[in-house]
Each structure stands twice: as structure tokens, then as C-alpha cells.
Design an enzyme around this catalytic site. Structure first.
Site, PDB file in Angstrom:
ATOM      1  N   ASP A 177       0.887  -1.157   0.000  1.00 32.84           N
ATOM      2  CA  ASP A 177       0.000   0.000   0.000  1.00 32.84           C
ATOM      3  C   ASP A 177       0.926   1.208   0.000  1.00 32.84           C
ATOM      4  O   ASP A 177       2.090   1.109   0.385  1.00 32.84           O
ATOM      5  CB  ASP A 177      -0.889  -0.027   1.248  1.00 32.84           C
ATOM      6  N   MET A 178       0.434   2.345  -0.393  1.00 32.60           N
ATOM      7  CA  MET A 178       1.310   3.510  -0.499  1.00 32.60           C
ATOM      8  C   MET A 178       1.206   4.451   0.696  1.00 32.60           C
ATOM      9  O   MET A 178       2.132   4.564   1.479  1.00 32.60           O
ATOM     10  CB  MET A 178       1.024   4.255  -1.802  1.00 32.60           C
ATOM     11  N   ASP A 179       0.090   5.151   0.822  1.00 31.70           N
ATOM     12  CA  ASP A 179      -0.053   6.188   1.839  1.00 31.70           C
ATOM     13  C   ASP A 179       0.016   5.603   3.240  1.00 31.70           C
ATOM     14  O   ASP A 179      -0.758   4.725   3.596  1.00 31.70           O
ATOM     15  CB  ASP A 179      -1.375   6.939   1.657  1.00 31.70           C
TER      16      ASP A 179
ATOM     17  N   SER B 236      -3.345   0.448  -4.114  1.00 33.05           N
ATOM     18  CA  SER B 236      -3.748   1.677  -3.437  1.00 33.05           C
ATOM     19  C   SER B 236      -5.108   2.141  -3.935  1.00 33.05           C
ATOM     20  O   SER B 236      -5.562   1.750  -5.001  1.00 33.05           O
ATOM     21  CB  SER B 236      -2.707   2.767  -3.723  1.00 33.05           C
ATOM     22  N   GLY B 237      -5.708   3.003  -3.168  1.00 30.62           N
ATOM     23  CA  GLY B 237      -6.928   3.671  -3.609  1.00 30.62           C
ATOM     24  C   GLY B 237      -6.621   4.838  -4.526  1.00 30.62           C
ATOM     25  O   GLY B 237      -7.517   5.402  -5.148  1.00 30.62           O
TER      26      GLY B 237
END
Length: 154
Positions: free
Chosen positions: A10-12, A45-46
């Protein structure tokens, strides 16, 4: 012990630090080791695909992205899946959202080429959205999207 076949991140708040950065040289060294061992790297990610892709310019053409909360999946720049709603469903959702039962609600409509917002959106909110969507375009009506983007809307 089973061999590792894939690493998905995931990123954030996970892969990225609070400044939306990561140690690129350290990661590239790890990535090269993963490649040598046949381990796939997946960004999930979203966030919008184009924003995610910008974090990995050197390798974006060879990794996989599960973008926009799984609505658009690409592997080595080949589209594997693109979720779509019928035009009727999009209109029904927009009608519900715009009836006034959700005061202060703001939203984007996401497509392959861009994310869209209705003209007149709050500038401060748009600035925040630009952190997640590198491509944002204003529209007056939903009908404009059919002429400028492929949303799979019949």
C-alpha cells in the site's frame, strides 16, 4: 518453507513516509534483488494509477498496479481489469449524492484518462485531491465524460 512470489505494498502511510516519499536508492537495490529471485512487485492503493506510476518512473513499465481501490489493474502496462458501471447506475448514484441528503459531501468520478469533478468545486478540496490524482479535469455534466474518456459507459 514456501518461496515468496510477490510483494504487494500500500502507499499512503505504509510504503511512503509522511512527506509522500521513500528511499528510492534503497528500494531500487531491494527491487533488483526481488527481480533476480523472480519476485513480483505490486503497488496497491486507492490512489489514481497515474499518481502511483509517478512514484516508480524507472520500473513502472514492468511492475503491477492495483489502482483506485482495485477498479483498475495493470501489469507491465497491460490492462487486466477495469471495473465499470452502466451509465444508468452512474446517474442513479449521482442523483442520490446530489439530492442534498449528504451535506458537505464531495466526490470524484474516476475514468481511465482522468478523474473528474463538477465545475465549481472547492479549491482547497481540489488541492487535496491533487495529492491522490495527478489527472483531474472539471466537467459541467456527466455527458462530457463520454466524449473525453473511456469509462465503459454504454
Amino acid at each position: 518453507m514456501a518461496a515468496v512470489k510477490m510483494v504487494a505494498v500500500d502507499m499512503d502511510g505504509t510504503f511512503l513516509d509522511d512527506r509522500k516519499q521513500y528511499d528510492r536508492s534503497r528500494f531500487m537495490a531491494c527491487y533488483q534483488m526481488m527481480k533476480q529471485r523472480g519476485i513480483r512487485f505490486v503497488v496497491a492503493s486507492g490512489n489514481q494509477y497515474y499518481q502511483l506510476k509517478s512514484f516508480f518512473p524507472e520500473i513502472a513499465h514492468e511492475i503491477a498496479f492495483v489502482a483506485e481501490n482495485g477498479a483498475w489493474i495493470l501489469d507491465s502496462e497491460e490492462e487486466l481489469f477495469c471495473g465499470a458501471f452502466s451509465r444508468e447506475a452512474v446517474h442513479a448514484v449521482l442523483d442520490t449524492l446530489q439530492q442534498g441528503n449528504y451535506p458537505g459531501l464531495r466526490f470524484l468520478i474516476c475514468g481511465r484518462n482522468s478523474a473528474y469533478y463538477f465545475a465549481g468545486a472547492d479549491a482547497q478540496w481540489l488541492q487535496k485531491m491533487r495529492h491522490y490524482c495527478h489527472r483531474l479535469r472539471p466537467i459541467e455534466t456527466l455527458d462530457e465524460i463520454a466524449t473525453i474518456d473511456c469509462l465503459n459507459l454504454p
